[in-house]
Enzyme design. Structure first.
Site, PDB file in Angstrom:
ATOM      1  CE1 TYR A  28       0.835   1.650   4.207  1.00  0.00           C
ATOM      2  CE2 TYR A  28       1.176  -0.715   4.322  1.00  0.00           C
ATOM      3  CZ  TYR A  28       1.378   0.556   4.831  1.00  0.00           C
ATOM      4  OH  TYR A  28       2.122   0.721   5.961  1.00  0.00           O
ATOM      5  CG  PHE A  38      -0.100   9.028   5.581  1.00  0.00           C
ATOM      6  CD1 PHE A  38      -0.225   7.815   6.236  1.00  0.00           C
ATOM      7  CD2 PHE A  38      -1.126   9.442   4.753  1.00  0.00           C
ATOM      8  CE1 PHE A  38      -1.343   7.014   6.056  1.00  0.00           C
ATOM      9  CE2 PHE A  38      -2.259   8.657   4.568  1.00  0.00           C
ATOM     10  CZ  PHE A  38      -2.360   7.444   5.225  1.00  0.00           C
ATOM     11  CG  ASP A  39       3.093   3.884   6.333  1.00  0.00           C
ATOM     12  OD1 ASP A  39       4.301   3.700   6.070  1.00  0.00           O
ATOM     13  OD2 ASP A  39       2.435   3.102   7.037  1.00  0.00           O
ATOM     14  CB  ILE A  58      -8.556   2.345   9.204  1.00  0.00           C
ATOM     15  CG1 ILE A  58      -8.110   2.145   7.756  1.00  0.00           C
ATOM     16  CG2 ILE A  58      -7.501   3.090  10.033  1.00  0.00           C
ATOM     17  CD1 ILE A  58      -7.892   3.435   6.987  1.00  0.00           C
ATOM     18  CE1 TYR A  84      -5.168   4.979  12.177  1.00  0.00           C
ATOM     19  CE2 TYR A  84      -4.993   5.905   9.990  1.00  0.00           C
ATOM     20  CZ  TYR A  84      -4.686   4.914  10.893  1.00  0.00           C
ATOM     21  OH  TYR A  84      -3.897   3.862  10.498  1.00  0.00           O
ATOM     22  CG  PHE A 101      -4.944   3.727   2.248  1.00  0.00           C
ATOM     23  CD1 PHE A 101      -3.707   3.654   2.885  1.00  0.00           C
ATOM     24  CD2 PHE A 101      -6.024   4.241   2.945  1.00  0.00           C
ATOM     25  CE1 PHE A 101      -3.562   4.083   4.190  1.00  0.00           C
ATOM     26  CE2 PHE A 101      -5.874   4.682   4.252  1.00  0.00           C
ATOM     27  CZ  PHE A 101      -4.642   4.608   4.881  1.00  0.00           C
TER      28      PHE A 101
END
Length: 110
Positions: A28, A38-39, A58, A84, A101
């Protein structure tokens, strides 16, 4: 969906869709709506492994991954209610953020 959650399929995959309770491996990249990454599991070369439907990730992932087949790629748009929420993750994800994502379901096993 009125919730703002959506799955945009980018490839076909093969076999049946991933069932709740399966152990999955997913690559991902997570972005904020402005495109900020962010990731991502890709640079690490380590897919995320988790059991779908157990709240280990999530809500948007639990719902989205169960719509995919092995090898399939999709974009999951996760509004705050499916991500979140009002808390966010301080210093990483703003409060009430919609997250996007790009995911690839590498494999799943029951």
């Amino acid at each position: 969906m009125s919730s703002g959650f959506k799955v945009d399929f980018k490839s076909q995959g093969s076999g049946g869709v991933c069932p709740v309770g399966a152990t999955v491996r997913v690559h991902y990249t997570g972005r904020l709506e402005d495109g900020t990454v962010f990731d991502s599991s890709i640079p690490r070369g380590e897919p995320l492994e988790f059991v779908v439907g157990q709240g280990q990730v999530i809500k948007g992932w639990d719902l989205g991954i169960t719509q995919l087949k092995a090898g399939q790629k999709a974009v999951l748009t996760c509004p705050p209610s499916h991500a979140y929420g009002a808390a966010g993750i301080p210093g990483v994800i703003p409060k009430n953020a919609t997250l996007i994502f790009e995911v690839e379901l590498l494999e799943f096993n029951m």
